[in-house]
Design an enzyme around this catalytic site. Structure first.
Site, PDB file in Angstrom:
ATOM      1  CB  SER A   1      12.556 -13.831  12.495  1.00 26.18           C
ATOM      2  OG  SER A   1      11.885 -13.014  13.410  1.00 26.18           O
TER       3      SER A   1
ATOM      4  CE  LYS B   1      12.492  -9.558  14.142  1.00 24.74           C
ATOM      5  NZ  LYS B   1      12.880 -10.693  13.312  1.00 24.74           N
TER       6      LYS B   1
ATOM      7  N   PRO C   1       0.827  -1.202   0.000  1.00 21.20           N
ATOM      8  CG  PRO C   1      -0.594  -1.461   1.829  1.00 21.20           C
ATOM      9  CD  PRO C   1       0.640  -2.020   1.197  1.00 21.20           C
TER      10      PRO C   1
END
Ligand SMILES: Nc1ncnc2c1ncn2[C@@H]1O[C@H](COP(=O)(O)OP(=O)(O)OP(=O)(O)O)[C@@H](O)[C@H]1O
Length: 687
Positions: free
Chosen positions: A561, A604, A110
């Site tokens: 992950s 992260k 988008p």
């Protein structure tokens, strides 16, 4: 009118004079159909930014050598196609498709410019071909109004001429009526001396004339599509349109008799497919259109005309069906990958067969020329909004830095420009609220804090709560507990601890994991058991392995992950060795123990730093994607690894016992490293 799809082969092809492009080569080659001498460049090339540029551009210059003070010094191109940043392939396809009148399907994230490009395409289509559409009363069958197309602008004139004629006719009738009434009333008053009779006769004459004159109004055509004042070919956005809005409708008439009814041709309303005639019909999230609408859309594409009928079966409009109304539009369908999978296969093949499919880029290479365009992007967004104070040099630089960060890929800039435009607007609004002359770097920095996504806000809240309840552990050694990392949404990292317990099994061993991450846990355990089988006498398949993702109940946590985390927790539990809690890790594990790259490393690492971790393990392949904010750089040490043995070496407590599983696993390190020529795991290179 039929709407089935099996006509496909027998129907005339769209643009039968041109060969339909089917291969990638056709898509990317310059225009080569031989029907036109123009090249893509004539239609619109990748325009350079119009502002002063330094002669020798410094590679590190965030503005790519632009010599400007504010966004006011940057000229914004007039044409939308020239305002598009990046998306070279999509841009070329749009230019080419506009010339050849081909359909296009754009698939991608988008806010990467799909509807912008579709709109740009409408600006490129020839305006000369535009038509007006008129619907006329059909004297032979009132329920089948007639349709006529005329060149744009003529429709209004025709309707005006009809109105004028009707007006004149009505004037004549009124004149005649009043004369007759005067004669009748005069006669009854003076000669017959019957006042009442005179009034009654006058009333009857009046009504008779009124009733009789209605027929002449019915002759005025209904201007269904009016292109008189359009400066470009139409652009119709039919995203999420219901059937009536897409395919046209005939309004219900509550008075269907007694001379009160509205003529059927006057109740006909055009749909987006008709308004888009000779222009562009854009449908985003194409799969959300119901199947019936998709089938009708196909018919309209194929036959290039489509009759209008009432969409509601119970309405009187359903009785009416016009002659076919032209629908010669270029279709631009858009969506994400899911949209493509779920759309009607025949509709997709229609677009593919007579047009192009493009995958939108999410990022673009970060070059000085591209940075100049991003500076222009800021100018474009400021101009588009119309109320924001111009951005000064430092503010533009900060936006470009953010574009880098959001790319999540070294040496690239994000192309999710709707979101970046959102940051521009928030920063500009802040400057405006302060009545500042310019939007500055400070405004952009403040805006970054304010315009956090829901996921970011949720993640921060989550971290805070964990701190409140002391659920975060960031020191000491704990057996079977590893601080994993995950991403919420697209841009928010979170520490996601994993706990493992290994117990002897009564039957064949099972992996017991709770919640949404079960599948991933199973996969991680499968991979680690392959490695363990190779290096241990322990038979892992005779054990039950319990895995818990601590507090993973928050929606939207992507655990894909976390497989090295699960593996480290299982090995720690199996061998009863503590894991360093001041360490967090992310990485995907292969059956051979290789640590494979994952997404969202920057977010992260930032989450690990925020949670108070000292060190973080990431896949070596992701090393180049790290773009953490300056404030975190001092807070955390980044350890890139390429094999599970390195993970264990960094994470597990003390020296392993000789010949234990951990010792053996660690011993594979040497050969793995020699092969890859990487630095020793005991001395990993921090960033
Ligand atoms: N490649 C681009 N170049 C310049 N501006 C862009 C680009 N992509 C997006 N924008 C900016 O973001 C806005 C929104 O983009 P657009 O509506 O075209 O996205 P989209 O891909 O159609 O998204 P969605 O699928 O969510 O509708 C544009 O109006 C423009 O301001």
């Amino acid at each position: 009118m039929s709407n089935d799809m099996d006509k496909d082969d027998s129907l005339p092809e769209q643009g039968a004079d041109e060969s339909a492009p089917t291969s990638e080569k056709d898509v990317t080659d310059p225009v080569d159909d031989g029907t036109d001498e123009r090249t893509i460049d004539d239609l619109g090339s990748d325009v350079e930014v119009s502002a002063e540029v330094a002669d020798d551009v410094d590679e590190d210059d965030l503005l790519g050598g632009l010599k400007i003070e504010t966004t006011e010094d940057i000229e914004v191109p007039d044409r939308l196609v020239d305002q598009v940043i990046g998306q070279e392939h999509a841009r070329d396809v749009i230019l080419k498709a506009a010339k050849q009148r081909r359909h296009v399907m754009m698939i991608g994230s988008p806010g990467t410019g799909k509807s912008m490009l579709a709109k740009a395409m409408s600006e490129l289509l020839p305006k000369e071909e535009l038509q007006d559409v008129l619907v006329y009363h059909n004297p032979d069958d009132g329920n089948e109004p007639k349709v006529r197309t005329v060149p744009a602008g003529k429709g209004e004139q025709i309707v005006e001429a009809h109105k004028e004629e009707a007006r004149k006719r009505n004037q004549m009738r009124s004149f005649l009526m009043w004369i007759i009434i005067a004669v009748v009333v005069g006669y009854s008053l003076i000669i017959a001396q019957q006042v009442l009779l005179g009034i009654l006769a006058a009333g009857i004459i009046f009504l008779a004339f009124r009733y009789g004159s209605r027929g002449s109004d019915a002759m005025i055509p209904n201007l269904l599509v009016n292109n008189a004042d359009t400066s470009t070919a139409p652009f119709e956005d039919a995203t999420g349109a219901h059937a009536g809005a897409l395919l046209g409708d005939v309004r219900h008439d509550p008075f269907q008799s007694g001379g009160m009814e509205t003529p059927s041709h006057d109740r006909v309303e055009a749909g987006a497919i008709h308004k888009a005639n000779k222009g562009v019909l854009f449908v985003d999230e194409i799969n959300t259109l119901d199947i019936r609408s998709q089938q009708h859309l196909m018919t309209a594409i194929q036959e290039r005309e489509f009759s209008i009928t009432g969409q509601s079966e119970r309405s009187s409009g359903a009785m009416v069906q016009t002659e076919p109304v032209p629908t010669d539009f270029v279709m631009v369908a858009a969506g994400n990958l899911d949209a493509m999978e779920n759309m009607h296969p025949a509709l997709r093949s229609r677009i593919k067969g007579y047009g192009y499919e493009v995958y939108m880029d999410d990022t673009i290479e970060d070059t000085p020329a591209m940075r100049r365009k991003y500076a222009r992007f800021v100018a474009q967004e400021v101009a588009k909004d119309g109320r924001l104070p111009s951005f000064n040099e430092a503010a533009i630089e900060e936006i470009i830095l953010e574009a880098r960060r959001r790319a999540g890929r070294k040496g690239h800039l994000t192309l999710e420009l709707r979101n970046l435009g959102g940051l521009v607007r928030v920063a500009g609004d802040m400057a405006r609220a302060e009545d500042a002359e310019f939007t500055t770097r400070e405004h952009v920095l403040q805006a970054k804090g304010r315009s956090r996504s829901i996921e970011q806000q949720l993640a921060d809240d989550f971290i805070q709560r964990r701190k409140d309840y002391e659920l975060s552990v960031n020191e000491g050694y704990v057996v079977g507990r590893v601080n994993g990392l995950a991403v919420m949404g697209e841009d928010s990292g979170i520490v996601l601890p994993v706990m493992a317990e290994v117990t002897p099994s009564q039957g064949p061993g099972t992996v017991i994991a709770t919640g949404q991450l079960k599948e991933m846990a199973q996969e991680a355990v499968d991979n680690v058991s392959a490695i363990i089988k190779k290096f241990s006498d322990e038979n892992i398949s005779e054990k039950d392995i319990h895995i818990q993702f601590v507090q993973a109940g928050q929606g939207g946590v992507d655990g894909d992950s976390a497989s090295i985390t699960v593996a480290a927790a299982v090995i720690s539990a199996l061998e009863d060795v503590g894991v360093d809690q001041s360490l967090a890790m992310t990485g995907s594990l292969s059956v051979r123990g290789d640590v494979l790259p994952v997404g969202g490393v920057t977010h992260k690492i930032e989450a690990a730093a925020k949670a108070g971790m000292d060190r973080v393990i990431i896949p070596r392949a992701n090393e180049q994607d790290v773009m953490i904010e300056d404030e975190y750089e001092e807070m955390i040490e980044i350890i890139p690894v390429s094999h599970i043995s390195e993970v264990l070496d960094v994470a597990l407590e003390g020296e392993p016992e000789k010949d234990s599983l951990v010792d053996r696993l660690k011993s594979i390190t040497g050969s793995a490293f020699e092969k890859q020529g990487s630095p020793s795991p005991s001395n990993p290179s921090p960033q």
